[in-house]
Write an enzyme that holds these catalytic residues in place. Structure first.
Site, short mmCIF file in Angstrom:
data_model
loop_
_atom_site.label_atom_id
_atom_site.label_comp_id
_atom_site.label_asym_id
_atom_site.label_seq_id
_atom_site.Cartn_x
_atom_site.Cartn_y
_atom_site.Cartn_z
N THR A 12 0.83 -1.21 0.00
CA THR A 12 0.00 0.00 0.00
C THR A 12 0.86 1.25 0.00
OG1 THR A 12 -1.86 1.12 1.08
CG2 THR A 12 -0.15 0.29 2.53
N ASN A 13 0.28 2.32 -0.53
CA ASN A 13 0.88 3.65 -0.39
C ASN A 13 0.01 4.51 0.52
OD1 ASN A 13 3.22 3.51 -2.14
ND2 ASN A 13 1.75 3.29 -3.82
N LYS A 17 -4.13 3.47 6.13
CA LYS A 17 -4.46 2.04 6.24
C LYS A 17 -3.44 1.34 7.13
CE LYS A 17 -6.51 1.14 1.64
NZ LYS A 17 -6.33 0.35 0.41
N ASP A 73 -8.01 -3.97 -1.03
CA ASP A 73 -8.80 -2.97 -1.75
C ASP A 73 -10.10 -2.79 -0.99
OD1 ASP A 73 -8.74 -1.19 -3.91
OD2 ASP A 73 -10.13 -2.43 -5.07
N THR A 74 -10.50 -1.54 -0.87
CA THR A 74 -11.69 -1.20 -0.09
C THR A 74 -12.63 -0.38 -0.94
OG1 THR A 74 -10.51 -1.26 2.01
CG2 THR A 74 -12.50 0.08 1.95
N PHE A 153 -9.78 9.06 7.42
CA PHE A 153 -9.42 9.45 6.05
C PHE A 153 -10.56 9.08 5.11
CE2 PHE A 153 -8.41 5.32 4.04
CZ PHE A 153 -8.42 4.51 5.15
N TYR A 155 -13.67 8.53 3.03
CA TYR A 155 -15.09 8.82 3.23
C TYR A 155 -15.52 8.82 4.70
CZ TYR A 155 -15.53 7.91 -1.83
OH TYR A 155 -15.42 7.96 -3.20
P1 ITT Z 1 -3.68 1.58 -1.74
O1 ITT Z 1 -4.29 1.09 -3.03
O2 ITT Z 1 -2.29 2.12 -1.93
O3 ITT Z 1 -3.76 0.57 -0.64
P2 ITT Z 1 -5.80 3.58 -1.81
O4 ITT Z 1 -6.00 4.82 -1.00
O5 ITT Z 1 -5.71 3.71 -3.30
O6 ITT Z 1 -4.53 2.85 -1.20
P3 ITT Z 1 -8.24 1.94 -2.03
O7 ITT Z 1 -8.14 1.88 -3.51
O8 ITT Z 1 -8.51 0.67 -1.31
O9 ITT Z 1 -6.90 2.57 -1.39
O10 ITT Z 1 -9.30 3.01 -1.50
C1 ITT Z 1 -10.48 3.28 -2.15
C2 ITT Z 1 -11.06 4.57 -1.67
O11 ITT Z 1 -11.80 4.33 -0.48
C3 ITT Z 1 -10.08 5.70 -1.35
O12 ITT Z 1 -10.68 6.91 -1.75
C4 ITT Z 1 -9.96 5.66 0.15
O13 ITT Z 1 -9.71 6.95 0.68
C5 ITT Z 1 -11.33 5.15 0.57
N1 ITT Z 1 -11.25 4.35 1.79
C6 ITT Z 1 -10.60 3.17 1.94
N2 ITT Z 1 -10.71 2.73 3.21
C7 ITT Z 1 -11.44 3.65 3.88
C8 ITT Z 1 -11.88 3.79 5.22
O14 ITT Z 1 -11.56 2.89 6.14
N3 ITT Z 1 -12.59 4.87 5.54
C9 ITT Z 1 -12.91 5.80 4.63
N4 ITT Z 1 -12.54 5.76 3.33
C10 ITT Z 1 -11.80 4.69 2.96
#
Ligand code: ITT
Length: 199
Positions: A12-13, A17, A73-74, A153, A155
């Protein structure tokens, strides 16, 4: 593994997280982010599912390092928007938009929508000795009408988990981790690693 400590690269960057996951893991695990191992790489997320994008992150880093690693991925899945922004959560308002733009767009899309149901879903992809394992965590909740709070961070200012009246961004890290999608997925990862180290 050394002295009973699992060492894993976290593909991850996103430092937020890593901070959340470190708070869950404790001392039996040592994770290193891409920056911490000196890898400057922005791994693409080209796929249509969280599962495939999580695998893209873990396999990319495994190929480069040959070390056990995981990616995650989230997505935020909103019922009234048929699951959007979902896998496109990071780029919801456009390729070069930031978190504020994404939140603004989502609140606009839901401006007159009474159904505020949503969920965060995290998929972790672990590569261990060359084999892949996936772990999912879901947190049900609703989208607030306006942003609240300064913590967290993404949402977090507009997501209120089921069982609370506060947004994630109005909670401490420990409070968020009582509900969080990421916490649930990480607990499954930890159970897997503990089980493997016993066999
Ligand atoms: P990496 O791929 O480097 O891990 P990323 O920030 O690109 O980091 P994601 O693609 O998983 O991570 O994130 C998808 C979006 O959802 C991104 O805009 C995040 O800020 C948001 N997000 C992820 N986890 C979250 C959380 O726990 N609470 C709020 N927003 C979240």
């Amino acid at each position: 593994m050394c002295n009973g400590t699992h060492a894993l690269i976290f593909a991850t960057n996103n430092q937020n997280k890593a901070t959340e996951i470190n708070a869950i893991l404790g001392t039996a695990f040592k994770i290193s982010t891409l920056r911490e191992i000196g890898l400057e790489i922005d791994i693409p997320e080209p796929h249509a599912t969280l599962e495939e994008n999580a695998r893209e992150k873990s396999t990319t880093i495994y190929k480069l390092t040959q070390s056990d690693c995981f990616g995650e991925d989230t997505g935020l899945e909103v019922e009234a928007l048929q699951g959007a922004p979902g896998v496109r959560s990071a780029r919801y308002a456009g390729e070069h938009c930031n978190t504020e733009d994404n939140i603004k767009k989502l609140l606009q899309e839901l401006a007159t929508e009474q159904n505020r149901k949503a969920r965060f879903r995290t998929v972790i992809s672990l590569i261990e000795n060359g084999n892949e394992y996936q772990f999912e965590g879901v947190c049900e909740g609703m989208i607030a009408w306006t942003s609240h709070g300064e913590q967290g961070f993404g949402y977090d200012p507009i997501f209120i988990p089921l069982g609370s009246t506060k947004s994630f961004a109005s909670m401490t890290l420990d409070e968020k981790n009582k509900f969080s999608h990421r916490k649930k997925a990480v607990e499954k990862l930890v159970a897997h690693l503990h089980q493997k180290s016993r066999t």
